[in-house]
Design a protein around this motif. Structure first.
Motif, PDB file in Angstrom:
ATOM      1  N   ASN A 118      18.834  -7.793  -8.377  1.00  0.00           N
ATOM      2  CA  ASN A 118      18.012  -6.846  -9.140  1.00  0.00           C
ATOM      3  C   ASN A 118      16.619  -6.673  -8.555  1.00  0.00           C
ATOM      4  N   PHE A 119      16.510  -6.737  -7.249  1.00  0.00           N
ATOM      5  CA  PHE A 119      15.215  -6.553  -6.589  1.00  0.00           C
ATOM      6  C   PHE A 119      15.426  -5.691  -5.360  1.00  0.00           C
ATOM      7  N   PRO A 120      14.594  -4.645  -5.142  1.00  0.00           N
ATOM      8  CA  PRO A 120      14.776  -3.779  -3.979  1.00  0.00           C
ATOM      9  C   PRO A 120      14.693  -4.572  -2.677  1.00  0.00           C
ATOM     10  N   GLU A 121      15.422  -4.140  -1.662  1.00  0.00           N
ATOM     11  CA  GLU A 121      15.426  -4.871  -0.394  1.00  0.00           C
ATOM     12  C   GLU A 121      14.115  -4.690   0.372  1.00  0.00           C
ATOM     13  N   PHE A 122      13.319  -3.707  -0.008  1.00  0.00           N
ATOM     14  CA  PHE A 122      12.024  -3.498   0.650  1.00  0.00           C
ATOM     15  C   PHE A 122      11.030  -2.967  -0.375  1.00  0.00           C
ATOM     16  N   VAL A 123       9.868  -3.635  -0.475  1.00  0.00           N
ATOM     17  CA  VAL A 123       8.825  -3.267  -1.436  1.00  0.00           C
ATOM     18  C   VAL A 123       7.477  -3.345  -0.733  1.00  0.00           C
ATOM     19  N   THR A 124       6.590  -2.390  -1.016  1.00  0.00           N
ATOM     20  CA  THR A 124       5.215  -2.491  -0.529  1.00  0.00           C
ATOM     21  C   THR A 124       4.258  -2.298  -1.686  1.00  0.00           C
ATOM     22  N   VAL A 125       3.109  -2.939  -1.592  1.00  0.00           N
ATOM     23  CA  VAL A 125       2.044  -2.814  -2.584  1.00  0.00           C
ATOM     24  C   VAL A 125       0.737  -2.616  -1.845  1.00  0.00           C
ATOM     25  N   GLY A 126      -0.054  -1.630  -2.251  1.00  0.00           N
ATOM     26  CA  GLY A 126      -1.390  -1.409  -1.698  1.00  0.00           C
ATOM     27  C   GLY A 126      -2.440  -1.845  -2.695  1.00  0.00           C
ATOM     28  N   MET A 127      -3.556  -2.365  -2.188  1.00  0.00           N
ATOM     29  CA  MET A 127      -4.624  -2.852  -3.063  1.00  0.00           C
ATOM     30  C   MET A 127      -5.986  -2.491  -2.496  1.00  0.00           C
ATOM     31  N   VAL A 128      -6.915  -2.173  -3.380  1.00  0.00           N
ATOM     32  CA  VAL A 128      -8.325  -2.001  -3.040  1.00  0.00           C
ATOM     33  C   VAL A 128      -9.118  -2.971  -3.912  1.00  0.00           C
ATOM     34  N   ASP A 129      -9.906  -3.819  -3.274  1.00  0.00           N
ATOM     35  CA  ASP A 129     -10.638  -4.864  -4.003  1.00  0.00           C
ATOM     36  C   ASP A 129      -9.712  -5.636  -4.937  1.00  0.00           C
ATOM     37  N   ASP A 130      -8.523  -5.944  -4.425  1.00  0.00           N
ATOM     38  CA  ASP A 130      -7.510  -6.718  -5.154  1.00  0.00           C
ATOM     39  C   ASP A 130      -6.931  -5.983  -6.352  1.00  0.00           C
ATOM     40  N   VAL A 131      -7.142  -4.686  -6.432  1.00  0.00           N
ATOM     41  CA  VAL A 131      -6.538  -3.867  -7.484  1.00  0.00           C
ATOM     42  C   VAL A 131      -5.328  -3.152  -6.896  1.00  0.00           C
ATOM     43  N   GLN A 132      -4.187  -3.253  -7.573  1.00  0.00           N
ATOM     44  CA  GLN A 132      -3.009  -2.543  -7.090  1.00  0.00           C
ATOM     45  C   GLN A 132      -3.231  -1.042  -7.232  1.00  0.00           C
ATOM     46  N   THR A 133      -3.062  -0.324  -6.127  1.00  0.00           N
ATOM     47  CA  THR A 133      -3.318   1.114  -6.115  1.00  0.00           C
ATOM     48  C   THR A 133      -2.064   1.944  -5.895  1.00  0.00           C
ATOM     49  N   ASP A 134      -1.069   1.398  -5.211  1.00  0.00           N
ATOM     50  CA  ASP A 134       0.144   2.168  -4.971  1.00  0.00           C
ATOM     51  C   ASP A 134       1.334   1.234  -4.796  1.00  0.00           C
ATOM     52  N   HIS A 135       2.518   1.833  -4.810  1.00  0.00           N
ATOM     53  CA  HIS A 135       3.757   1.059  -4.765  1.00  0.00           C
ATOM     54  C   HIS A 135       4.839   1.891  -4.083  1.00  0.00           C
ATOM     55  N   TYR A 136       5.643   1.205  -3.273  1.00  0.00           N
ATOM     56  CA  TYR A 136       6.804   1.845  -2.634  1.00  0.00           C
ATOM     57  C   TYR A 136       7.943   0.848  -2.673  1.00  0.00           C
ATOM     58  N   ASP A 137       9.168   1.346  -2.899  1.00  0.00           N
ATOM     59  CA  ASP A 137      10.318   0.457  -2.761  1.00  0.00           C
ATOM     60  C   ASP A 137      11.511   1.247  -2.244  1.00  0.00           C
ATOM     61  N   SER A 138      12.509   0.506  -1.775  1.00  0.00           N
ATOM     62  CA  SER A 138      13.666   1.113  -1.127  1.00  0.00           C
ATOM     63  C   SER A 138      14.567   1.844  -2.109  1.00  0.00           C
ATOM     64  N   ASN A 139      14.345   1.687  -3.389  1.00  0.00           N
ATOM     65  CA  ASN A 139      15.125   2.425  -4.378  1.00  0.00           C
ATOM     66  C   ASN A 139      14.558   3.827  -4.589  1.00  0.00           C
ATOM     67  N   THR A 140      13.246   3.913  -4.793  1.00  0.00           N
ATOM     68  CA  THR A 140      12.616   5.215  -5.012  1.00  0.00           C
ATOM     69  C   THR A 140      12.326   5.941  -3.712  1.00  0.00           C
TER      70      THR A 140
END
Length: 366
Positions: free
Chosen positions: A34-56
């Motif tokens: 139940n977890f995508p095979e590839f996930v990315t998270v972007g952060m600015v000053d340790d704040v999550q700003t964006d998200h990507y995964d292999s499902n979407t």
């Protein structure tokens, strides 16, 4: 193998902070239910700003000001989406390569890349990070100061030799000093009102039972750069004190507690103790004296006086936090190696765009 599931939620520098950062995290996983095979998270000053995964298969902003950024430059976000689709294929191949080097066949495995840059807006100093991990441990990392690749694992030596041969370190250096800073500046301009805000907490004294430590509990503060401690007669205490971690609340603010063991303290000496909360960038501390009303599970303060909120369970506070963590982890969680790193938790590869990464700038194959 140990895998720690963590989340990144809204950890910002205050207006007084001079260190700003742009970071990204790539996570490729194998056979994780139940977890995508590839996930990315972007952060600015340790704040999550964006998200990507292999499902979407799309980069999506996670904050309102980031959505404005996307609306103003949709082509940039489309390029980032295409780049990350390319990274997805590279990381899918990399995790299989690394698994082979460790003689791993089946089972759960995780391969990560964390990178980014930090900028001191007073001195102008720039620091860049690029760290790879496999199954909870460091695999290979780049040292910007020495321009060398560090391979703590024998299985990473092949990668080190390859990247040194093709000059991958020079590409990272160029990214850190130019494109990463450009992206950080743009993000700071869009998110300034949110990133620079300051919110003070409410502070309470809590105790489960008459023999339990007294917990000084602060919640609702922002940003997460905060200190808490107990002191006696004006002197900071280090013994019989346990400091908790800073945890996120559901509204984006933070909470923290510091416990004081009073088993050897008489009730008459309680008023000699006080809890101090300090928020970075705020001049005045919040001081809570121990002789104030304590919220308890049994309706009385620790010295036998009638207490504040009978039936108030400290465990309920912790329980709510745990539930919230589990909910958010299910949405935006990612794997990160368990090694406790000093300072920042690492970063991901270089980007030629202002918000994401570019395959052409990275030789990401292990």
């Amino acid at each position: 193998m140990k895998i720690l599931v963590v989340l990144v939620l809204l950890g910002l520098h205050s207006a007084a902070a001079v260190i700003h950062s742009l970071k990204y995290i790539y996570t490729a996983s194998s056979q994780v239910p139940n977890f995508p095979e590839f996930v990315t998270v972007g952060m600015v000053d340790d704040v999550q700003t964006d998200h990507y995964d292999s499902n979407t298969r799309r980069v999506e902003p996670t904050l309102n000001w980031v959505k404005r950024f996307k609306e103003d430059d949709p082509q940039l976000w489309e390029r980032d989406t295409e780049n990350l689709r390319g990274h997805q294929q590279v990381f899918k191949a990399n995790i299989e390569t690394v698994k082979h080097r460790f003689n791993h066949t089946g089972g759960v495995h995780v391969y990560q890349l964390m990178y980014g840059c930090e900028w001191d807006n007073e001195t102008g100093d720039v620091n860049g990070f690029a760290q790879y991990g496999y199954d909870g441990e460091d695999f290979i990392s780049f040292d910007l100061k020495t321009m060398t690749w560090i391979a703590p694992k024998q299985q990473a030596v092949i990668t080190k030799q390859k990247w040194e041969r093709v000059g991958e370190g020079e590409r990272w250096k160029n990214y850190f000093n130019k494109r990463c800073l450009d992206g950080l500046e743009k993000n700071l301009n869009y998110g300034r009102s949110s990133l620079m805000r300051t919110e003070l907490p409410s502070v309470s004294l809590l105790q489960k039972t008459p023999s339990s430590p007294v917990s000084c509990f602060a919640t609702g503060f922002y940003p997460d750069r905060a200190m808490m401690f107990w002191r006696k007669d004006g002197e900071e205490l280090h013994e019989n004190v346990e400091l908790g971690e800073i945890l996120p609340n559901h509204d984006g603010s933070f909470q923290r507690s510091v416990d004081l063991n009073l088993s050897s303290v008489t009730p008459e000496d309680w008023r000699r103790y006080e809890c101090v909360f300090h928020l970075s960038g705020v001049k005045d501390d919040i001081i809570t004296k121990l002789d104030k009303t304590i919220q308890t599970n049994w309706g009385k303060t620790g010295d036998g006086r009638d207490g504040g909120s009978p039936g108030f369970p400290l465990g309920a506070v912790i329980g709510v936090v745990v539930v919230l963590l589990l909910v958010v982890v299910g949405i935006t969680g990612y794997f990160i190696w368990k090694k406790n790193k000093k300072g920042k938790d690492g970063f991901k590869p270089a980007s030629t765009s202002d918000s994401g990464s570019d395959n052409s700038q990275q030789n990401l194959k292990a």
